[in-house]
Design a protein around this motif. Structure first.
Motif, short mmCIF file in Angstrom:
data_model
loop_
_atom_site.label_atom_id
_atom_site.label_comp_id
_atom_site.label_asym_id
_atom_site.label_seq_id
_atom_site.Cartn_x
_atom_site.Cartn_y
_atom_site.Cartn_z
N VAL A 205 54.12 -90.71 46.51
CA VAL A 205 53.90 -91.12 45.13
C VAL A 205 54.06 -89.91 44.20
O VAL A 205 54.76 -89.98 43.17
CB VAL A 205 52.51 -91.77 44.94
CG1 VAL A 205 52.25 -92.03 43.46
CG2 VAL A 205 52.43 -93.08 45.72
N ALA A 206 53.44 -88.79 44.57
CA ALA A 206 53.57 -87.58 43.76
C ALA A 206 55.02 -87.12 43.71
O ALA A 206 55.53 -86.72 42.65
CB ALA A 206 52.68 -86.48 44.31
N GLY A 207 55.71 -87.17 44.86
CA GLY A 207 57.12 -86.78 44.89
C GLY A 207 57.97 -87.70 44.03
O GLY A 207 58.87 -87.24 43.31
N SER A 208 57.71 -88.99 44.10
CA SER A 208 58.46 -89.95 43.29
C SER A 208 58.24 -89.69 41.81
O SER A 208 59.19 -89.74 41.01
CB SER A 208 58.03 -91.37 43.64
OG SER A 208 58.34 -91.69 44.99
N ARG A 209 57.02 -89.39 41.44
CA ARG A 209 56.73 -89.12 40.02
C ARG A 209 57.42 -87.84 39.55
O ARG A 209 57.84 -87.75 38.39
CB ARG A 209 55.22 -89.06 39.81
CG ARG A 209 54.59 -90.45 39.86
CD ARG A 209 53.09 -90.43 39.75
NE ARG A 209 52.58 -91.80 39.62
CZ ARG A 209 51.36 -92.19 39.99
NH1 ARG A 209 50.51 -91.30 40.50
NH2 ARG A 209 50.99 -93.44 39.83
N ALA A 210 57.57 -86.87 40.43
CA ALA A 210 58.31 -85.67 40.07
C ALA A 210 59.77 -86.01 39.81
O ALA A 210 60.40 -85.45 38.89
CB ALA A 210 58.20 -84.63 41.19
N LEU A 211 60.34 -86.92 40.58
CA LEU A 211 61.72 -87.34 40.37
C LEU A 211 61.85 -88.15 39.09
O LEU A 211 62.87 -88.06 38.39
CB LEU A 211 62.21 -88.16 41.57
CG LEU A 211 62.30 -87.37 42.88
CD1 LEU A 211 62.57 -88.30 44.06
CD2 LEU A 211 63.37 -86.28 42.80
N LEU A 212 60.83 -88.93 38.76
CA LEU A 212 60.83 -89.64 37.48
C LEU A 212 60.80 -88.65 36.32
O LEU A 212 61.48 -88.84 35.31
CB LEU A 212 59.61 -90.57 37.39
CG LEU A 212 59.55 -91.74 38.38
CD1 LEU A 212 58.24 -92.51 38.20
CD2 LEU A 212 60.74 -92.67 38.21
#
Length: 310
Positions: A205-212
């Protein structure tokens, strides 16, 4: 109404060797269950599954002028993919992989980049994007972020939605290399190892938010038998995988991309699109290669409705 999708980027001819438990010593031989070839790649494999799901697919990329290229184009054409946009080059061989498939479905690989490394933005027929609903760019790292961003921005200017899927493993340097593409990407479709590797995050989730934060509109991550995780700025959606007997996981990520892209193009919710993606991936995992078995949209939907999840 038939959906039209443009798939651009990596096209590969895979050779699967089934029944490998070890690599023989020296020059010794070993009998195996079977050897077969199939069309693959983050553009080519996705194109095959999209076509099977009833999508009109126009694919663009590069293959060599060798017999491998003949075989790959023939296989794609037999699947109903429009290959008129795939250029042939004498500068490199057709991209190909040899994949020894272990009994548990794991599949290490030997890969030759070949003609995929020779494909540039100048080869893209932009007119072929007109009338499509979506552009799926498989392997933006081969074009580079600036060129990939230019192509994706052009597609969005024509009214297409966009997605990307990288072939390269997760590495912060690779994310930096394709960073210019993210602001023009509606759907980023990585696997779990890529998300963590690209961002250095401790969880998806944290990684995905960084990509967002990097500009992607949505991150839909495949997680093997754990299914998929879809993250946007507004929501986090978890979709489980289906209970199946896995034969070969080659092409499962490409199949998920196809199902997810089609689902969104049809107006399905993020959860329903991811569920269609997981169901498409399950079809591929039960056979050898992306073109294994026989299925269409109706049979995949029936499978999803009747098959338990993990």
């Amino acid at each position: 109404m038939t959906v039209t999708v443009a798939t651009i980027g990596v096209h590969v001819l895979d050779t699967h060797v089934i029944g490998i438990e070890s690599i023989p010593d020296g020059s010794e031989g070993q009998l195996v269950e079977s050897i077969r070839t199939s069309p693959a790649g983050t553009a080519g494999g996705t194109a095959v599954v999209l076509s099977r799901l009833g999508v009109r697919v126009r694919s663009q990329g590069a293959v060599g002028t060798d017999p491998l290229g003949d075989a790959l184009l023939g296989a794609l054409s037999r699947e109903g993919v429009d290959v008129s946009g795939i250029v042939r080059t004498g500068a490199a061989q057709t991209s190909s992989s040899v994949i020894p498939v272990r009994p548990n479905g794991d599949r290490p690989a030997w890969h030759c980049i070949g003609a995929n490394g020779a494909f540039t933005l100048d080869h893209v027929d932009r007119a072929a994007l007109e009338g499509a609903a979506h552009l799926h760019l498989g392997g933006p790292e081969f074009l580079g972020g600036d060129a990939a961003g230019e192509l994706l921005a052009h597609a969005k200017g024509l009214g297409l939605s966009t997605s990307i899927d990288l072939l390269a493993p997760g590495d912060p340097g690779m994310l930096e290399w394709i960073a210019a593409a993210l602001p023009h990407t509606d759907y980023f479709l990585p696997n779990d190892e890529q998300v963590l590797g690209f961002t250095g995050a401790d969880d998806l989730v944290a990684g995905s938010r960084a990509l967002l934060e990097g500009g992607a509109g949505c991150v839909a991550t495949t997680r093997g038998r754990k299914g998929a995780l879809v993250v946007t700025r507004e929501e986090v959606v978890e979709v489980p995988a289906f209970r199946i007997d896995v034969v070969d996981t080659t092409g499962c990520g490409d199949a998920f991309s196809a199902g997810f892209v089609l689902g969104r193009a049809q107006g399905r919710s993020l959860a329903d699109a991811a569920r269609l993606g997981c169901a498409a991936a399950a079809q591929v995992a039960q056979g050898v290669g992306t073109d294994a078995g026989s299925y269409d949209l109706a049979s995949v939907e029936a499978f999803a409705a009747s098959t338990p999840t993990w």
